[in-house]
Design a protein around this motif. Structure first.
Motif, PDB file in Angstrom:
ATOM      1  N   ASP A 154       0.830  -1.202   0.000  1.00  0.00           N
ATOM      2  CA  ASP A 154       0.000   0.000   0.000  1.00  0.00           C
ATOM      3  C   ASP A 154       0.870   1.260   0.000  1.00  0.00           C
ATOM      4  N   LYS A 211       1.027   4.050  -3.026  1.00  0.00           N
ATOM      5  CA  LYS A 211       0.700   5.451  -2.755  1.00  0.00           C
ATOM      6  C   LYS A 211       1.857   6.370  -3.128  1.00  0.00           C
ATOM      7  N   SER A 250      -3.676   4.628  -8.451  1.00  0.00           N
ATOM      8  CA  SER A 250      -5.076   4.510  -8.032  1.00  0.00           C
ATOM      9  C   SER A 250      -5.751   3.264  -8.604  1.00  0.00           C
ATOM     10  N   GLU A 282     -10.916  -2.230  -0.385  1.00  0.00           N
ATOM     11  CA  GLU A 282     -11.145  -1.630   0.932  1.00  0.00           C
ATOM     12  C   GLU A 282     -10.219  -0.440   1.173  1.00  0.00           C
ATOM     13  N   LEU A 283      -9.043  -0.453   0.538  1.00  0.00           N
ATOM     14  CA  LEU A 283      -8.091   0.643   0.683  1.00  0.00           C
ATOM     15  C   LEU A 283      -8.340   1.771  -0.312  1.00  0.00           C
ATOM     16  N   GLY A 284      -9.328   1.591  -1.193  1.00  0.00           N
ATOM     17  CA  GLY A 284      -9.705   2.666  -2.096  1.00  0.00           C
ATOM     18  C   GLY A 284      -9.187   2.571  -3.508  1.00  0.00           C
ATOM     19  N   TYR A 285      -8.595   1.439  -3.888  1.00  0.00           N
ATOM     20  CA  TYR A 285      -8.075   1.275  -5.247  1.00  0.00           C
ATOM     21  C   TYR A 285      -9.162   0.802  -6.208  1.00  0.00           C
ATOM     22  N   HIS A 286      -9.020   1.179  -7.472  1.00  0.00           N
ATOM     23  CA  HIS A 286      -9.825   0.628  -8.555  1.00  0.00           C
ATOM     24  C   HIS A 286      -9.181  -0.702  -8.948  1.00  0.00           C
ATOM     25  N   HIS A 315     -13.990  -3.733  -9.875  1.00  0.00           N
ATOM     26  CA  HIS A 315     -14.507  -2.732 -10.796  1.00  0.00           C
ATOM     27  C   HIS A 315     -14.567  -3.262 -12.228  1.00  0.00           C
TER      28      HIS A 315
END
Length: 214
Positions: free
Chosen positions: A135, A139, A144, A166-170, A199
């Motif tokens: 992660d 970052k 992303s 859950e960590l916000g990635y596509h 996604h």
């Protein structure tokens, strides 16, 4: 839920996308590997090796970074004194899967890291994010969107993908750039489970069409 999964994204920004190649070890991908017999039928049916080669070549040509996401390389007594290792971990330890210093724990020669690739710290369970630096490294590269390939569809691939969401990635899964112990498991991974979190679930051909040109 299946209809909510994006089937054909318009494209991937090379500056914000990374390929996560999970567990490209001899034990998984080479004849004679300890786990190859388990996945060989499905891997052969989907053309796994050719698809992995095509994807990694296209990803490199597009200037998209590759992150190698490796499982822990087994050593004797890895779990001695642990309070509650999982049955999966104990089974891997019993057979010394990806044993440190062994041929099976070396990279498959077709998929070994190249200059510029990033090798993530080894994960102990199913997720390439848990207790690793993945992660943080993503970052720092301002990533992303992640595309996952490698082994196995219903374990490390699915667990890493769920964690990424859950960590916000596509998250994009590639249905024929992975394998599993049976066709039924592959169906469950891509057609039942994936639409609840991923996604995009693409074929190799669809992914290649969506990647930026070199």
């Amino acid at each position: 839920m299946a209809e909510t999964t994006e089937k054909q994204p318009t494209g991937y920004d090379a500056a914000r996308t990374a390929l996560l190649f999970v567990d490209p070890y001899n034990d998984f991908l080479a004849e004679g590997g300890k786990l190859w017999p388990m996945v060989a039928d499905v891997a052969t049916a989907v053309g796994l090796h050719d698809n992995l080669r095509a994807i990694t070549a296209a990803i490199r040509a597009a200037g998209i970074p590759i992150f190698i996401v490796p499982h822990h390389r087994a050593e004797p007594d890895d779990f001695a004194g642990w309070d509650h290792p999982t049955p999966y971990q104990l089974g891997a330890a019993r057979f010394q899967v990806f044993a440190k210093g062994s041929w099976g724990g070396e990279w498959h020669p077709d998929f070994a890291p190249q200059p510029g690739d990033i090798i993530v710290k080894e994960h102990w369970g199913g997720s390439g994010f848990a207790n690793t630096d993945l992660d943080m490294l993503l970052k720092q590269k301002r990533i992303s969107h992640v595309i996952l390939i490698g082994l196995i569809a219903n374990t490390c691939i699915e667990t890493t993908a769920r964690f990424a969401v859950e960590l916000g990635y596509h998250v994009t899964l590639v249905r024929d750039a992975t394998a599993a112990a049976s066709r039924e498991v592959m169906h469950a991974a891509h057609d039942i489970n994936a639409p609840t979190f991923a996604h995009a679930v693409l074929s190799t051909v669809e992914l290649l069409a969506a990647l930026p040109s070199a």
